[in-house]
Design an enzyme around this catalytic site. Sequence first.
Site, short mmCIF file in Angstrom:
data_model
loop_
_atom_site.label_atom_id
_atom_site.label_comp_id
_atom_site.label_asym_id
_atom_site.label_seq_id
_atom_site.Cartn_x
_atom_site.Cartn_y
_atom_site.Cartn_z
N HIS A 429 0.75 -1.32 -0.04
CA HIS A 429 -0.15 -0.22 -0.06
C HIS A 429 0.72 1.16 -0.03
CE1 HIS A 429 -3.66 2.52 1.43
NE2 HIS A 429 -2.44 3.31 1.66
N GLU A 430 1.94 1.42 0.97
CA GLU A 430 2.71 2.38 1.11
C GLU A 430 3.68 2.58 -0.35
OE1 GLU A 430 1.91 4.70 3.02
OE2 GLU A 430 0.97 3.22 4.48
N HIS A 433 1.97 4.31 -3.14
CA HIS A 433 1.89 5.93 -3.04
C HIS A 433 2.85 6.47 -3.93
CE1 HIS A 433 -1.42 6.63 -0.33
NE2 HIS A 433 -1.01 5.87 0.48
#
EC number: 3.4.24.-
Length: 632
Positions: A429-430, A433
């Site tokens: 998820h990170e 970004h």
Amino acid sequence: MHGLLLAGLAAALPLGVAGLPARQQSGLSPRGIDINPYRFASMAKYSEHKATSQMVHSFSYSKDDDYVATATKLVKSTFPNMTFRTVKDHYIGTNGIGHVHFKQTAHGIDIDNADFNVNIGRDGKVFTFGNSFYEGEMPKTNPLTKRDFSDPVKALHGAIKTLKLPVKPQSAKAMPMKEAETFKFEGTSGALSDPMAKLVYIQKDGKLHLTWRVETDVGDNWLLSYVDSKETETVHNVVDYVASADYKVFAWGLNDPTEGQPTMIKDPWNTTGTGSPFTWHGDGQMDYTVTRGNNIAAQDNPSGGEQWENNYRPDSPELSFVYEYNEQMEPEQYKDFAITQLFYTTNTFHDVLYSLGFTEEAGNFQMNNNGKGGEGNDFAICNAQDGSGTNNANFATPPDGQNGRMRMYTWTTAQPSRDGDLEAGIVIHEYTHGLSNRLCGGPANSNCLTELEAGGMGEGWGDFYATAIRLKQDDTHDTDYTMGEWAANMQGGIREYPYSTNMQTNPYTYADVQGMDEVHGIGTVWATILYEVLWNLIDEHGMSKNIMPKFVNGAPSDGRNLAMKLVLDGMTLMPCNPNFMQARDAIIDADQALTNGQNKCALMKAFSKRGLGANYKHGKTRVNNFDMPADC
């Protein structure tokens, strides 16, 4: 900066910031030759840009100097009494940085492990540099005058005997080459090419040793053996061109410790493609024995500070990153395992995304772009067990050419505390970004997901990739997944609903965005829509069990990787700060470009089911439309 917000956990979790949610024994290696006792000690020093600019500002170089001359002046200024030669591999990269390498010499003989590299910026000034020059006492006499060293054939025999190489010297003869004191051996068998020998110095234990560097390529090992020039059964050091590494980790596809056990993974980098041509532990100029390389620098950061360069990393000269973990241990007790897991997950995701199109020119995170475009010098800095927060994670994405930064925190939601590095979904998820901020609006603009709906999609893309990657072969259209459930120790996960194609399990439609005022809730709606896209494409094309996609006519042949590819390509097409409808259209356009629109109806079926139908009209009020296109 982006985090993985724990929706609905305000009362349960002490949130300080907005956010999410046995050692292998040395011995005979599987490849045959155990070189661990013979590895060189690390001696390199590196001056990064900030330090370099402060150190060399007083140097005055003529405007007439080219970058090689400028680099040469720096070396001469640093070591005025030493001799060296310029290696003939200098070049200017596509990022405008000139790279020049030097080899130290003594009496005209190379000191083989004494190097100096200088990087010159576009402005003609020294950008960074590193060196491992020998600074001890030099030999007073020239060994080529007395020639009191052994014949190179004896050195070959010594290397074969000491290292038990599968080479038969038979009637080996040393044939001189053009380069001084360099020989090729004829009359041997067992090697893939004729062995070679060259007379060189090496620095070891603070002294110089004259050696024969014997080169033998035996397939699984391609060795440079530094044999003492007099005592030829003494091998001082060995270099192996064939890199191998072992990691004990939760394998790709296992989201967290509830889904399996750590296993041994060997040489996982995607060297058959082009994602990690230097493996995971090199950047084309330097090789590392720690969790650092061209794509990722992973380390702990218990203080939570900004400094990372000298933070702790597991160090294994044999590249055997094998550490223990069990659920009864506190995070500090398994930090080696956690850092290794973070390094493995982020590197694997880098390689997967590279195959899908997140390349150098697209603005990916790499130190060395290897002449393939983009800015480079921007690998991802990944901090494990970062002390600046708990129960969270985040990723900062500056424009291309500047390092991305991931901060992974421990979670105090269970006893003992849990480490987010062990939940792959949070890590993915990170990192996503970084993907979306580099692709949306172009790699030079990191301000294209700043509006509320666009920022929500940034969160949703992170959940989408995390969920797509954790799918199992026996999953079906009816399989549901949560986010952050293990780390948060929270049944049902940290999102309002699990990701599901069942409207009763997850009733979100686009109209629900109307009442939302923060990005994580909006992101859950977007990821819910993309979960429908994912399964529609899997139903059409199946799901490969392989980590890396297989391509047919430029498109991934299975539905999971096709979905990830279309979502990625869509990011490159959509405008700066897009809305859901524009993102939908960009994904449809991406399929048109990739497959000539073969998946339009499968895609629109997913979008229309959740309110983004063919006749949706974007306005101040979000009203669902469930219409399918007439040609579907």
